[in-house]
Design a protein around this motif. Structure first.
Motif, mmCIF file in Angstrom:
data_model
loop_
_atom_site.group_PDB
_atom_site.id
_atom_site.type_symbol
_atom_site.label_atom_id
_atom_site.label_comp_id
_atom_site.label_asym_id
_atom_site.label_seq_id
_atom_site.Cartn_x
_atom_site.Cartn_y
_atom_site.Cartn_z
ATOM 1 N N UNK A 461 0.706 -0.998 0.079
ATOM 2 C CA UNK A 461 -0.048 0.599 -0.093
ATOM 3 C C UNK A 461 1.259 1.473 0.040
ATOM 4 N N UNK A 462 0.674 1.911 -1.348
ATOM 5 C CA UNK A 462 1.814 3.613 -0.799
ATOM 6 C C UNK A 462 0.735 4.469 -1.015
ATOM 7 N N UNK A 463 1.186 5.605 -0.207
ATOM 8 C CA UNK A 463 0.553 6.848 -0.088
ATOM 9 C C UNK A 463 0.345 7.180 1.406
ATOM 10 N N UNK A 464 0.493 9.066 0.992
ATOM 11 C CA UNK A 464 0.994 9.220 2.518
ATOM 12 C C UNK A 464 -1.073 9.401 3.379
ATOM 13 N N UNK A 465 -0.388 9.266 4.243
ATOM 14 C CA UNK A 465 -1.595 8.619 4.670
ATOM 15 C C UNK A 465 -2.266 10.106 5.973
ATOM 16 N N UNK A 466 -3.304 10.033 7.408
ATOM 17 C CA UNK A 466 -4.010 10.273 7.652
ATOM 18 C C UNK A 466 -4.462 11.924 7.622
ATOM 19 N N UNK A 467 -4.089 12.247 6.576
ATOM 20 C CA UNK A 467 -4.517 13.201 5.528
ATOM 21 C C UNK A 467 -3.116 13.908 4.870
ATOM 22 N N UNK A 468 -2.330 12.918 5.025
ATOM 23 C CA UNK A 468 -1.465 13.674 4.044
ATOM 24 C C UNK A 468 -1.136 13.973 2.541
ATOM 25 N N UNK A 469 -2.480 13.120 2.286
ATOM 26 C CA UNK A 469 -2.896 13.223 0.768
ATOM 27 C C UNK A 469 -2.998 12.280 -0.294
ATOM 28 N N UNK A 470 -2.358 10.871 -0.024
ATOM 29 C CA UNK A 470 -2.533 10.039 -0.592
ATOM 30 C C UNK A 470 -1.209 9.762 -1.737
ATOM 31 N N UNK A 471 -1.374 8.863 -2.528
ATOM 32 C CA UNK A 471 -0.575 8.566 -3.655
ATOM 33 C C UNK A 471 0.269 9.789 -3.976
ATOM 34 N N UNK A 472 1.310 10.105 -4.777
ATOM 35 C CA UNK A 472 1.588 11.413 -5.405
ATOM 36 C C UNK A 472 2.201 11.133 -6.699
#
Length: 1003
Positions: A461-472
């Motif tokens: 699973x890839x992406x910034x979590x907890x409101x970090x914006x998800x995948x980039x």
């Protein structure tokens, strides 16, 4: 040839720093204005129409938990014509704290969302190919959530910022950048090439020729880069790297299914209301990213979060629905939230799956097939059966990689639950559910994968979590380069169900793990925030009563069944079972709101219960007893009501330096210290307490975990203990003995009683708790020798060792149990039951005169300092009891009784016959309700609770048109061993701990 370390960590690092500064060029300032919303967030329309005032770069903004709206106006310069142009906004982001402080959602003037702004995603595309002269007007709803993490990693320190009542109003952030700039695509592409190859080279072993091939290629490429003209020479540098980027992966390379993801805690270091906005920001990002990257597949769990989007951000929801229909935005998990699985009751876990899967089916037409719980704090042995009964077939988590004592031996395996049900399970070996798709993570996944040789693939699973914006876009660029690259695992962006299908098919003989997935961390979550836990327990049992009596009133008296109210109330309770709310690991704001929510739930459910019971009791002045406890009638699970009977009184008499309580079933002695020194079971004549010991002994330990305050109880807490044996007063009162103790700044008042007609010693405890960083335990040293304890879990029980023979045994020094813990030896046992406690420890002790005894202790209260510095302070009321001479069946019954007190209602005195009767004293009715589809059908959920095969018969006490087994969504389910035999009832042949749900269409 440059030195390896010098090249990778020196020259390449410096080059990447220069390139980072050159990704955007030709910046021009924009016109910036702002408006601070008063109080809580406002609707989007109100924010867009607000009276804005001039703002500027360098301006301080953002009181804790505030919302500031920024307006950006600009004109694209003529010099930018023909180039891609971005708006760059830095609102004070810390790139190392994604998801933990400032976030924003960008809107157009008409209110349509554009994308989120986050620490690693600070740009908004204004024009793919600018014409020059375009007018730009955008709005940003910016949240100034305070940063509650300290220095490095998850560093939690006591802070007043976790509650708006103590956080203050000082601005915490500063606008660092607001400009239009040209995006240099080729420079950015070079940045991705260098990062991927550099990270890959570092991870390859020194003896691998590929490592040196990459280092030489990087060396040559950097020789061709003109730092004075990065944009002009980027293409030449990329040409130098084409050959090494084109070399395919080795045939034996590990295969990674990369899935876009953004684990968003439904509450944690922010309140529930902020999660609603975090979800909207991240989903806006994902939808926008999908416009440019058709290969992106994104998985999101928690029906609750989808429901929030639909209700609160319909403009974001519309884009999500479109992508769901394309199959790229993938609902996963099948649960209402990513719940804790240790503490929710069996029926609550069933409803997590019922409400989650039903929502996805009703709203999106999708049946999820996996249960997706990457971050919950351990997993009950009851879960595999419930996964299967919900119509799902796979399970995913990552959390067990956090174990601090024992490494879990598999990454793909079949998990066998209480009843023997097995589900294919996967732990992503990258040991993260928020990957950057970095070379280090990909290489670690391949190296770490435990099932090499038999299996070839894992999920990432890839992406910034907890409101970090998800995948980039950077993550997707790395994945594209690693799709088929020599020296790396193969990375393919694909749907999680595609991964599970392939992984399960290639590994038909996957190893089996039997029983709970115990997390060797976060044991304090069984105890922290006692009010939240008590609210959950009370709500679960009130919901049981409300459904039972409302169903009975609907069938017996024609009363209206409160479908909508019960659906809504269940969802409130399910939300608060999220794995950072119920475990007690959120900020104080979250728990204050949880307590308020539970109080509102209780008040409404009490009204539902009272109305239904009044309809059933009829007119009159005879006291009628309503009991929702199974087995109140000998030999059957009967949930009904009848006139209150008479039971012998309880005798309390003075005896030497204490008091003796006797109700004909149990004789208990309370000494001058207020401690139990004898508890004799009349049926066997046997003493329950160990020689020379005391029961109901309160003990205090220092509680200072190394890292995670609210989460952990570390084993060294046991090194120091204070027995609370001094009593301020011990006095006989009607029906029992009252004991008052004072210690530190705290006071405990206990009432020790023997309930009339019941073989149980009750302890009703009120604690005015004022200690800090202490844990309060209540212990019973029982005269039982056993190598295991038995603890109630959902729909059954588990055995756990009382010894520490192995590291796996020793790690279970604090465990979760529901309503009871039982210890026994052939011919005799005892149970400790409770109404709101989950944390326990059970240990062996030396016995006076030889042998061993077994000490059972309840963890009553903690006092962690973070993330809530006033956690648990205040007054608590807790009830627990000792059941001497108890069998497992007695423990189950008394566990129900202590949580489901008999209700006395005035009425005609006519008995209320139960809707269903089960003719077996080891099969327990867990729920009686009307069907979710509002057909009026009666649904009954029951389970075998003693851990043995049995036959049973279920008889319905109302007119019905047959009966059949259903799944958790109340759909027909072929279930061997269930046979409708007409007037004779439904015959059941049950395996140990089997859960069966029956549906009775009413005639």
């Amino acid at each position: 040839m440059h030195d390896d370390r010098q090249l990778i960590e020196g020259r390449l690092l410096r080059t990447l720093q220069r390139i980072e500064d050159a990704v955007w060029s030709s910046p021009v300032p924009v016109d910036l204005a702002s408006w601070e919303a008063p109080g809580e967030p406002v609707p989007v329309g109100e924010g867009l129409a607000a009276a804005y005032e001039p703002a500027h770069v360098g301006q301080r903004w953002g009181a804790p938990w505030g919302t500031t709206w920024f307006r950006v106006r600009a004109q694209v310069p003529a010099a930018h014509a023909g180039r891609p142009v971005d708006l760059r906004l830095d609102l004070g982001f810390d790139p190392d704290r994604t998801g933990f402080h400032v976030e924003g959602l960008v809107y157009r003037a008409d209110g349509t969302p554009v994308k989120g702004l986050n620490p690693r995603n600070q740009w908004v595309r204004v024009a793919d190919t600018a014409q020059g002269g375009e007018q730009v007007e955008l709005f940003v709803e910016a949240a100034s959530n305070p940063l509650l993490l300290g220095g490095g990693g998850f560093d939690f320190r006591p802070s007043p910022l976790g509650d708006p009542e103590t956080a203050g109003r000082e601005p915490r952030y500063r606008v660092e950048r607001a400009e239009l700039a040209v995006f240099e695509q080729e420079v950015w592409e070079l940045q991705q090439d260098l990062e991927v190859l550099g990270q890959l080279a570092v991870e390859l072993p020194v003896e691998d020729a590929r490592r040196w091939q990459l280092l030489r290629a990087l060396d040559r490429a950097m020789d061709r880069l003109d730092v004075a003209d990065l944009a002009g020479t980027a293409s030449d540098v990329r040409d130098e790297l084409k050959d090494v980027l084109a070399q395919p992966a080795r045939a034996s390379a590990h295969r990674i299914s990369a899935v876009g993801h953004a684990h968003i805690d439904s509450a944690w270091l922010w309140p529930v209301r902020e999660t609603v906005r975090k979800v909207a920001r991240t989903c806006s990002n994902v939808v926008a990213l999908m416009d440019d990257h058709p290969e992106l597949v994104y998985a999101m769990s928690s029906a609750q979060q989808f429901a929030w989007l639909k209700e609160h951000r319909p403009e974001v929801w519309a884009g999500v629905v479109e992508r769901v229909r394309e199959g790229r935005f993938v609902p996963v998990g099948g649960m209402w939230v990513e719940s804790d699985t240790n503490m929710p009751g069996g029926e609550a876990l069933a409803r997590q799956l019922n409400h989650g899967k039903r929502w996805f089916l009703d709203e999106l037409g999708i049946e999820t097939r996996e249960v997706w719980l990457p971050d919950s704090f351990g997993y009950t042995a009851a879960l595999p059966q419930l996964v299967a009964l919900s119509g799902s077939r796979w399970f995913l988590t990552q959390k067990i990689s956090w174990n601090t004592t024992n490494r879990f031996p598999h990454h793909s395996f079949r998990w066998e639950g209480l009843d023997g049900t097995r589900v294919f399970t996967h732990f992503p070996p990258a040991d993260t559910y928020g990957s950057e798709v970095s070379g280090a993570e990909v290489a670690h996944a391949a190296r770490n994968f435990s099932d090499k040789g038999a299996a070839t693939r894992s999920l990432l699973p890839f992406g910034w979590g907890d409101g970090g914006g998800g995948p980039t876009r950077e993550m997707l660029a790395r994945a594209a380069r690693l799709r088929d690259l020599d020296g790396s695992a193969r990375v393919e962006v694909e749907r999680p169900d595609r991964f599970f299908e392939q992984a399960e098919a290639e590994y038909p003989d996957a190893p089996i793990w039997v029983g709970e997935l115990y997390l060797e961390m976060h044991r304090g979550t069984y105890t922290s925030q006692a009010r939240t836990k008590q609210g959950n327990r009370r709500s679960e049992h009130l919901l049981r009563e409300a459904e039972l009596w409302a169903s009975t009133a609907a069938v017996r008296a024609g009363a209206a069944y409160p479908y909508a109210a019960l659906d809504r109330l269940w969802k409130v309770v399910l939300l608060h079972q999220f794995h950072d709310i119920l475990p007690g690991s959120s900020i104080g704001w979250v728990h204050r709101e949880a307590v308020e929510a539970y109080a509102a739930v209780a008040a409404e459910l009490e009204g539902v219960i009272a109305e239904a019971q009044a309809a059933l009791a009829g007119a009159g002045d005879v006291e009628v007893a309503f009991s929702a406890t199974p087995h109140e009638r000998q030999g059957v699970a009967a949930l009904g009501a009848g006139p209150v009977g008479q039971v012998p009184p309880v005798e309390v008499r003075a005896d030497g330096d204490g008091h003796v309580l006797d109700n004909g079933l149990v004789t208990a002695r309370v000494d001058h210290r207020g401690l139990l020194t004898s508890v004799v079971d009349a049926a066997s004549g046997r003493e329950s307490l160990a020689p020379g010991s005391a029961g109901n002994l309160l003990q205090l330990h220092p509680d200072t975990p190394v890292r995670f305050d609210a989460w952990d109880v570390d084993p060294y807490y046991r090194n120091v203990v204070r027995d609370l044996t001094d009593a301020e007063s011990v006095e006989a009162v009607e029906g029992g003995v009252r004991v008052v103790r004072r210690f530190g700044q705290s006071t405990v008042t206990q009432l020790v009683t023997l309930p009339a007609g019941e073989a149980r010693v009750d302890v009703d405890t009120e604690v005015d708790w004022r200690e800090r960083e202490q844990i309060l335990k209540a212990g019973f040293d029982l005269d039982v020798t056993t190598d295991h304890s038995t603890s109630e879990v959902q729909f059954g029980h588990v055995h756990r060792p009382t010894h520490a023979n192995t590291s796996w045994d020793a790690a279970k020094f604090e465990v979760c149990a529901h309503r009871w813990v039982h210890v026994g030896e052939p011919g005799f046992g005892a149970a400790v039951v409770n109404d709101s406690t989950y944390g326990h420890d059970v240990t062996r002790r030396d016995r006076e005169g030889g042998g061993t005894t077994t000490q059972v202790r309840l963890s009553l209260l903690r006092a962690p300092q973070s993330p809530d510095p006033v956690a648990d302070l205040g007054v608590h009321r807790l009830r627990y009891a000792l059941v001497p001479g108890a069998s497992i069946a007695d423990a189950v019954r008394e566990g129900y009784r202590v949580n489901l007190p008999v209700r006395a209602v005035r009425g005609s005195g006519e008995p209320v016959e139960p809707l269903v009767v089960v003719e077996d004293d080891g099969v327990w009715v867990e729920a009686v309700k009307l069907a979710d589809d509002e057909s009026g059908d009666v649904v009954v959920r029951l389970y075998e609770g003693l851990g043995r095969r049995c036959t049973a018969r279920v008889r319905a006490g109302f007119a019905h048109k047959g009966a059949y087994a259903v799944d958790l969504l109340e759909r027909p389910l072929e279930t061997p061993g269930v046979a409708d035999e007409g007037d004779a009832g439904v015959a059941l042949a049950l395996r140990p701990f089997q859960v069966v749900t029956l549906r009775f269409p009413r005639a």
